[in-house]
Design a protein around this motif. Structure first.
Motif, short mmCIF file in Angstrom:
data_model
loop_
_atom_site.label_atom_id
_atom_site.label_comp_id
_atom_site.label_asym_id
_atom_site.label_seq_id
_atom_site.Cartn_x
_atom_site.Cartn_y
_atom_site.Cartn_z
N VAL A 140 37.78 59.22 20.90
CA VAL A 140 38.78 60.24 20.57
C VAL A 140 39.51 59.90 19.27
CG1 VAL A 140 40.93 61.33 21.32
CG2 VAL A 140 39.06 61.03 22.95
N HIS A 180 38.18 58.50 16.79
CA HIS A 180 37.24 58.95 15.75
C HIS A 180 37.36 60.46 15.53
CE1 HIS A 180 33.67 59.12 13.25
NE2 HIS A 180 33.06 59.91 14.12
N TRP A 181 37.44 61.22 16.61
CA TRP A 181 37.55 62.67 16.49
C TRP A 181 38.78 63.08 15.69
CZ3 TRP A 181 37.06 64.48 22.32
CH2 TRP A 181 35.83 64.07 22.82
N TYR A 237 38.24 65.98 28.29
CA TYR A 237 37.40 64.79 28.12
C TYR A 237 38.06 63.57 28.76
CZ TYR A 237 34.76 61.06 25.80
OH TYR A 237 34.00 59.94 25.54
N GLY A 270 30.37 64.08 14.21
CA GLY A 270 31.79 63.78 14.33
C GLY A 270 32.21 63.36 15.72
N LEU A 271 31.26 62.82 16.52
CA LEU A 271 31.56 62.46 17.90
C LEU A 271 31.78 60.97 18.10
CD1 LEU A 271 28.99 64.76 19.76
CD2 LEU A 271 31.44 65.15 19.44
N GLY A 302 41.63 71.72 20.05
CA GLY A 302 41.71 70.27 19.95
C GLY A 302 42.44 69.65 21.13
N GLY A 344 35.57 62.60 12.06
CA GLY A 344 35.64 63.21 13.38
C GLY A 344 35.69 64.72 13.35
N TRP A 345 35.22 65.34 14.43
CA TRP A 345 35.08 66.80 14.46
C TRP A 345 36.42 67.52 14.56
CZ3 TRP A 345 36.31 70.17 18.53
CH2 TRP A 345 36.64 69.57 19.76
N ILE A 346 37.40 66.95 15.26
CA ILE A 346 38.69 67.63 15.38
C ILE A 346 39.44 67.61 14.05
CG2 ILE A 346 40.99 67.43 16.42
CD1 ILE A 346 39.68 66.70 19.04
N ASP A 361 29.58 57.71 10.99
CA ASP A 361 29.36 58.59 12.14
C ASP A 361 27.88 58.61 12.52
OD1 ASP A 361 30.67 60.93 13.80
OD2 ASP A 361 28.75 61.69 13.08
#
Length: 446
Positions: free
Chosen positions: A143, A145-146, A379, A71-72, A372, A164-166, A66
């Motif tokens: 996405v 990755h999220w 996006y 986490g993007l 989420g 990823g952040w989600i 990352d």
């Protein structure tokens, strides 16, 4: 490395790839006869474009280190061309890294292909491929990755590599792609529909599905492949894979029945197209939820979503957007329903081990699911709108009125799907015949 897990993931990857030709038949049967080849080609083209991009840098953008620890986005150059993943000692859990690469590639391909149904009969093929490539890079790879890239941790539970952040910071549950695949594709489809506009003479003059057996064949191939899509996402031949397989079966069955019931009450008939559409709606809904709900919960998720999607597909007539094959009504709405219903029907008895509102967990998981889902929706919609406008402004996206009236198969591919012995030739055949006649004429003159 576990050979059983590896074998299951490899088979699942093949099943998921089969879903894209299945989708081509599903979409192809729903359009007019003079547009079926274009629908097949839009799906096949997605395989070509995304397959190459995924190996070059798409996988790296989704699953390598990352950038910035937020986490993007992952580093697109770390595993460029899959470098660093080719050795026998390169593992992802209990399977070879390349098995995971291949499995995730099929998700990327299918997601892009899903979008195409919204713009059937009016999009040029070349600009579609350009949009598919741009969208994968700008929208899908980040996405993925999220949603799909989980943190690596050591034996003490310390994070050694940020995902990823989600999936990690938000802790929303999306087992196999309700957000990354279906909401993502559905939002992009809506953006494309708005940019390209309505088909000529829509809604009354666009004709009925030309081949319902194709639609049923496509739905059957999708259902078959979806067992790899959902159960393969366990990445192991274990109880979670078996659990998600049963949920995929029963939720889809319930959704089909619910769709048919809505049709029977509303229209007086239960249709073949409705059965096939209900199957797909159920598959979409259970995708994010299959590891977090019990089989009884899966029935509820499928039935609710099947009924809601059956009603949602008519919204395009009310709001005036021409979503040709109901990508918005089935995939966007179905993906939202499946993702949000996790927050209601999740049970601690399921492999995910999380309780939703109806199982004593309060609203904690529900708000996570909502954030989420709508983050991906916004996006994808905004970036897809921008990309579609760029393609439209630079090389043009839509067929001319003349070409649309003649049919996209002839004008874009110089082919027709059906020849009934009437002697009509395609543009390509006519051109070839003209060349032969020209050569004969030149020879006689000499």
């Amino acid at each position: 490395m576990n050979s059983g897990d590896t074998a299951w993931v490899l088979v699942s990857a093949a099943l998921v790839l089969l879903m894209t030709p299945g989708l081509a038949f599903f979409y192809g049967g729903m359009v007019r006869s003079r547009g079926v080849l274009n629908m097949l080609m839009m799906s096949l083209g997605s395989i070509g474009v995304i397959g190459v991009l995924w190996v070059l840098f798409g996988y790296s953008m989704a699953f390598s280190t990352d950038l910035g620890g937020l986490g993007l986005l992952a580093n697109p150059f770390e595993n460029f061309g899959l470098s660093g993943l080719l050795g026998e000692d390169s593992l992802s859990g209990t399977i070879p890294s390349l098995a995971f690469v291949g499995f995730q590639a099929m998700f990327a391909i299918l997601t892009v292909a899903l979008i195409s149904g919204a713009i059937a009969d009016r999009a040029r093929f070349g600009p579609w491929l350009l949009f598919a490539a741009l969208w994968a890079v700008v929208v899908y790879f980040p996405v993925a990755h999220w949603v799909f890239d989980f943190d690596d941790t050591d034996d003490a539970g310390n994070v050694t590599a940020v995902g990823g952040w989600i999936a990690n910071r938000l802790a929303a549950i999306d087992f196999a792609g309700g957000t990354a695949v279906h909401i993502n594709a559905g939002a992009a489809a809506l953006a494309l529909v708005l940019v390209l506009g309505k088909r000529k003479n829509w809604p009354k003059g666009v004709g009925k599905p030309h081949n319902l057996p194709f639609v049923v064949l496509g739905a059957g191939l999708l259902w078959f492949g979806w067992f790899g899509f959902n159960s393969g996402s366990a990445l192991a031949a274990d109880n979670t894979a078996a659990f998600t397989l049963v949920n995929t079966l029963v939720a889809t069955s319930a959704a089909m029945l619910a769709w048919l019931l809505v049709e029977r009450i509303r229209d007086g008939h239960a249709t073949t197209l409705g059965a096939a559409s209900g199957i797909v709606a159920g598959l979409v809904a259970i995708t994010p939820a299959c590891s977090s709900v019990t089989p009884l919960g899966a029935i509820a998720v499928g039935a609710i979503t099947g009924a809601v999607c059956a009603l949602a597909v008519s919204l395009k007539f009310k709001f005036g957007y021409d979503d040709s094959l109901d990508v918005v009504g089935v995939h966007l709405v179905g993906g939202l329903m499946g993702t949000l219903l996790v927050g209601l029907f999740a049970s601690a008895e399921a492999p995910a081990g999380v309780a939703g509102l109806f199982y004593g967990g309060g609203v904690d998981q529900l708000w996570r699911q909502a954030v989420g889902a709508f983050a991906v929706l916004i996006y994808s919609f905004v970036l897809s709108l921008i990309l579609a406008l760029i393609v439209k402004a630079t090389i043009g996206f839509r067929l001319s009125e003349e070409d649309e009236a003649e049919g996209v198969d002839e004008t874009e591919h110089a082919e027709t799907a059906y020849h009934f012995g009437d002697g009509r030739a395609t543009r390509r055949a006519s051109a070839s015949a003209g060349d032969v006649e020209d050569r004969k004429l030149e020879g006689s003159r000499a």
